[in-house]
Design a protein around this motif. Sequence first.
Motif, PDB file in Angstrom:
ATOM      1  N   GLN A 113     -12.813   4.005 -81.775  1.00 11.05           N
ATOM      2  CA  GLN A 113     -13.212   4.300 -80.407  1.00 11.05           C
ATOM      3  C   GLN A 113     -12.514   3.345 -79.431  1.00 11.05           C
ATOM      4  N   SER A 114     -11.765   3.887 -78.508  1.00  8.05           N
ATOM      5  CA  SER A 114     -11.074   3.051 -77.504  1.00  8.05           C
ATOM      6  C   SER A 114     -12.030   2.795 -76.346  1.00  8.05           C
ATOM      7  N   LEU A 115     -13.137   2.157 -76.681  1.00  9.57           N
ATOM      8  CA  LEU A 115     -14.182   1.897 -75.710  1.00  9.57           C
ATOM      9  C   LEU A 115     -14.576   0.429 -75.760  1.00  9.57           C
ATOM     10  N   ALA A 116     -15.308   0.010 -74.757  1.00  8.25           N
ATOM     11  CA  ALA A 116     -15.874  -1.333 -74.789  1.00  8.25           C
ATOM     12  C   ALA A 116     -16.857  -1.410 -75.949  1.00  8.25           C
ATOM     13  N   PRO A 117     -17.035  -2.612 -76.556  1.00  2.55           N
ATOM     14  CA  PRO A 117     -17.928  -2.730 -77.713  1.00  2.55           C
ATOM     15  C   PRO A 117     -19.296  -2.094 -77.496  1.00  2.55           C
ATOM     16  N   SER A 118     -19.903  -2.302 -76.340  1.00  2.71           N
ATOM     17  CA  SER A 118     -21.248  -1.759 -76.116  1.00  2.71           C
ATOM     18  C   SER A 118     -21.239  -0.232 -76.055  1.00  2.71           C
ATOM     19  N   ALA A 119     -20.107   0.347 -75.648  1.00  2.00           N
ATOM     20  CA  ALA A 119     -20.023   1.801 -75.517  1.00  2.00           C
ATOM     21  C   ALA A 119     -19.988   2.500 -76.871  1.00  2.00           C
ATOM     22  N   THR A 120     -19.679   1.756 -77.932  1.00  2.00           N
ATOM     23  CA  THR A 120     -19.680   2.369 -79.271  1.00  2.00           C
ATOM     24  C   THR A 120     -21.096   2.507 -79.820  1.00  2.00           C
ATOM     25  N   ILE A 121     -22.057   1.907 -79.124  1.00  2.00           N
ATOM     26  CA  ILE A 121     -23.448   2.000 -79.574  1.00  2.00           C
ATOM     27  C   ILE A 121     -24.045   3.289 -79.021  1.00  2.00           C
ATOM     28  N   THR A 122     -24.101   4.293 -79.860  1.00  2.00           N
ATOM     29  CA  THR A 122     -24.652   5.595 -79.488  1.00  2.00           C
ATOM     30  C   THR A 122     -25.600   6.053 -80.588  1.00  2.00           C
ATOM     31  N   MET A 123     -26.450   7.019 -80.266  1.00  5.07           N
ATOM     32  CA  MET A 123     -27.370   7.528 -81.280  1.00  5.07           C
ATOM     33  C   MET A 123     -26.626   8.215 -82.429  1.00  5.07           C
ATOM     34  N   PRO A 124     -25.589   9.012 -82.179  1.00  6.85           N
ATOM     35  CA  PRO A 124     -24.846   9.579 -83.305  1.00  6.85           C
ATOM     36  C   PRO A 124     -24.254   8.508 -84.219  1.00  6.85           C
ATOM     37  N   HIS A 125     -23.719   7.419 -83.624  1.00  9.54           N
ATOM     38  CA  HIS A 125     -23.173   6.347 -84.447  1.00  9.54           C
ATOM     39  C   HIS A 125     -24.273   5.612 -85.208  1.00  9.54           C
ATOM     40  N   LEU A 126     -25.385   5.396 -84.539  1.00 14.98           N
ATOM     41  CA  LEU A 126     -26.510   4.725 -85.190  1.00 14.98           C
ATOM     42  C   LEU A 126     -26.966   5.533 -86.410  1.00 14.98           C
ATOM     43  N   ALA A 127     -27.169   6.828 -86.219  1.00 16.25           N
ATOM     44  CA  ALA A 127     -27.633   7.685 -87.315  1.00 16.25           C
ATOM     45  C   ALA A 127     -26.598   7.764 -88.426  1.00 16.25           C
ATOM     46  N   ALA A 128     -25.321   7.844 -88.045  1.00 18.06           N
ATOM     47  CA  ALA A 128     -24.258   7.931 -89.045  1.00 18.06           C
ATOM     48  C   ALA A 128     -24.185   6.654 -89.880  1.00 18.06           C
TER      49      ALA A 128
END
Length: 616
Positions: free
Chosen positions: A422-437
């Motif tokens: 993900q070419s995003l800021a570290p905090s932006a990678t924290i999402t519910m889909p990522h958490l569940a995955a």
Amino acid sequence: MYRNKINWIIWPLFVLTAVFSAWGFKQTADDNGVLNTVNVFREGAAGFAAASLEMEQAMHNLDAAQPHSVTQARDALRKCRLQYKRIEFFLDYFFFSSSLVYNRPAKTEIDEPYMEYQAPAGLQQMAVLLYDKDPVSHKKALLEEAAVISASATDLPALLYQFHTTDKAIMESIRIELVRLYANGITGYDAPELKSGIAETCQSLQTIQSVLQPWIGTSSPENIPVKNFLTRCIQYLQQHPDFDTFNRLEFLSAYALPLQEQLSKLIVALQLDQHTRSALNYNAKNLFSKDALNPAAFPDSNPATFAMKALGQQLFFEKALSGNNTRSCATCHQPEKYFSDGIKTSIAFDGKSNVRRNAPSLYYAGFQYAQFWDGRAGSLSKQIAQVISNPEEMNGVHAVVISRLRDSVRYQQAFHNAFPEQSLAPSATITMPHLAAAIAAYLYTLAPMSSAMDDYFAGNKQAMTPAQINGFNLFMGKAQCATCHFAPLFNGLTPPFYQFTEFENLGMPANDDLLHPQADKDAGRFEFFPIDFYKRAFKTPTVRNSAMTAPYMHNGVFKDLEKVMEFYNAGGGNGLGMEDPYQTLSPAKLGLNPAEIKDVIAFLHALTDRPVATHD
């Protein structure tokens, strides 16, 4: 006159097959086994057609005044099933839809998501009717089934019109057939009433022997082991024909699994490897290897990095995922209790009431196509998201949970490491889909296959006690456990393709007093799919580690394995006298004696894994 009818049918079969051969077959140098396989199928189809006509006549002869007519009808069914086993591998692989006419499970099946019904039909349904208390009362239904089978059987050669295949496809069909025999054939899955599974497995292996002749007809370093183990398997089955006393552990470990291993080596040596279907891992040593099933075939199976699994493990124990920062996944799925919680139904979020259903172990949870007892979630990640937001479980608001995690520098870095693409800021990678995955990736690691039984199949013949060995043979045979809890994971993944998760209605009571059972009001999968045949149906869980995860069943009503075995031995709810028209478990009593029950329980203890490493 009836024998003349058979001859009248069989002669045209050979004429038709000769015509179809002229239309459809041109064997090339690259496909040495195609014509031989087709000829094996033709011969088997002719035998099956003749046997089906004899079976139809036996159903005509059913007469309440002649008790022997029932015996003759059952014998005719056995003979017909044996003949069917000569063509089963071919039909199930190349013409699966056509095969459903003959050997469909003896229960209503539902094709999701299209909601198409498949009523009980074919040879399995006939076995159920013939072993009912009054078989003759089902004469009309038996005749209808037999007529459909015999009419369809005479038309089997038509399937060969313009039929084309390859040696690679033939080899894959044999791979899959071996798994069917090991997981279903010797367990009596097709017809537990007939107890014909050993003879049918022998017939299937004899057919495989014929199909493989182009490759094993002469001796070479690659094919000699296949030829030898195939012969030994057939001889062992012939020498030990009794279903109830058959030593399945010895057959599998000494003969059948080595055959599977050697066939794989031969396929590789011949460069005939292909994988077009099934969740099996063809590179695995055998069906009981740790890697027998391919994780990539299941939901949430994207390749997970170490960082992703490590993040998932952290999140599994993270209380910030709950509405009040006091609960985590581990609250109800405690590692020290094999990821269950040891109580009938888990304590709800309010700390006072209980949720509706028992918290099952999470071992092997990823190897299913449906999650929750009612299967309402199609993947682990969907289940995880639902549990977090469920008011009775974790009562977390997704946006609030994500906000909390984004405030953590530790989680910012952990998510960024786990999802670096993900070419995003570290905090932006924290999402519910990522958490569940991430949590799903961690749960996939909970499949150690490190039990005593696994050690036994890996070569340590001292790993299981005599009682556990006998228990395995009972579990896989007389006790009929393996007809719902399928090897190798002993859950509801149906062999040989392992692409479907079964749901069963056991007629479960709401109490553990089997002398006075009370109806359970939980509608099960019906609440998710309001179809009558799903009433009180629940996902079949794994019984691996079951010795460590009491109490049992979706409602946690049975406190120990002894009570579970008492329930099954009685024939489930209907066997106990309850009247559930949608029970899929056979109401027939198993007839296990106390010593046998004790040995089955001993085997369940042999399915206990060494605990996986965890932290909190």
